[in-house]
Enzyme design. Structure first.
Site, PDB file in Angstrom:
ATOM      1  N   VAL A 129     -19.632  26.779  -0.131  1.00  0.00           N
ATOM      2  CA  VAL A 129     -20.892  27.048  -0.012  1.00  0.00           C
ATOM      3  C   VAL A 129     -20.963  28.157  -1.404  1.00  0.00           C
ATOM      4  O   VAL A 129     -19.102  29.252  -1.115  1.00  0.00           O
ATOM      5  CB  VAL A 129     -21.194  27.846   0.440  1.00  0.00           C
ATOM      6  CG1 VAL A 129     -22.350  29.196   0.759  1.00  0.00           C
ATOM      7  CG2 VAL A 129     -21.357  26.270   2.647  1.00  0.00           C
ATOM      8  N   CYS A 130     -21.724  28.112  -2.501  1.00  0.00           N
ATOM      9  CA  CYS A 130     -21.557  29.434  -3.450  1.00  0.00           C
ATOM     10  C   CYS A 130     -22.788  30.017  -3.588  1.00  0.00           C
ATOM     11  O   CYS A 130     -23.723  30.111  -3.407  1.00  0.00           O
ATOM     12  CB  CYS A 130     -21.465  28.076  -4.635  1.00  0.00           C
ATOM     13  SG  CYS A 130     -21.112  29.355  -6.059  1.00  0.00           S
ATOM     14  N   LEU A 131     -21.954  31.487  -2.964  1.00  0.00           N
ATOM     15  CA  LEU A 131     -23.084  32.424  -2.711  1.00  0.00           C
ATOM     16  C   LEU A 131     -22.308  33.323  -2.673  1.00  0.00           C
ATOM     17  O   LEU A 131     -20.694  34.083  -2.440  1.00  0.00           O
ATOM     18  CB  LEU A 131     -23.386  32.830  -0.947  1.00  0.00           C
ATOM     19  CG  LEU A 131     -24.539  33.412  -1.018  1.00  0.00           C
ATOM     20  CD1 LEU A 131     -25.443  33.176  -1.366  1.00  0.00           C
ATOM     21  CD2 LEU A 131     -24.149  33.391   0.889  1.00  0.00           C
TER      22      LEU A 131
END
Length: 168
Positions: A129-131
């Site tokens: 998850v890219c956050l």
């Protein structure tokens, strides 16, 4: 309804926040972490997680459901239902979260159950998850994990509003 006919309810009400026992299918169930801080009710980590549970229990927005585990307080599962007006409408998006043993000084790990399909530029097929809030993407200082104010609720709302939105 004719006599003898049974009326069946087709509606099922899921709890928005639920405490369950069995974490066996959680992505992080076998990860190697020091669990002492999670089992010791006097540890700062344990107290912080219990405060997080209370925040989640009282403040989950619509379309977010959370399950925590009685004997593994470091594990959380969240389901976010895709909002109307988005390409994700009524889709179910599952995220497994693991809190580190030095929580909240380090952000949680978040794993997305992609089933091998990449539906969003921020959600990878291998579960990444890219956050910026969980420090997996560059962001300015106020967008990154803040040990004094960031919460799991903030992470979930960010995924819902910034990732699973109408313009992926």
């Amino acid at each position: 309804m004719e006599s003898g006919e049974i009326k069946m309810s087709t509606s099922v009400e899921f709890k928005r926040f639920d405490v369950v026992l069995d974490p066996s299918d959680h992505h992080y169930v076998n990860s190697k972490v020091n669990r002492d801080c999670f089992t010791n009710e006097n540890s700062g980590v344990h107290r912080k997680i219990m405060r997080e549970w209370k925040i989640l229990q009282e403040g989950l927005p619509e379309l977010i459901y959370v399950r925590v585990y009685e004997d593994r307080i470091d594990l959380i599962r969240a389901v976010i239902v895709g909002a109307p007006g988005t390409p994700y409408h009524d889709g179910l998006f599952f995220f497994d979260i693991q809190l580190p043993s030095n929580y909240p000084y380090q952000p949680p790990k978040v794993y997305y159950h992609s089933h091998g399909i990449r539906l969003n530029p921020n959600l990878y097929t291998r579960g990444f998850v890219c956050l910026s809030l969980i420090n997996t993407w560059d962001g300015n200082k106020k967008e990154r994990w803040d040990t004094s104010s960031s919460t799991i609720l903030q992470v979930l709302v960010s995924i819902q509003g910034l990732v699973l939105n109408e313009r992926p």
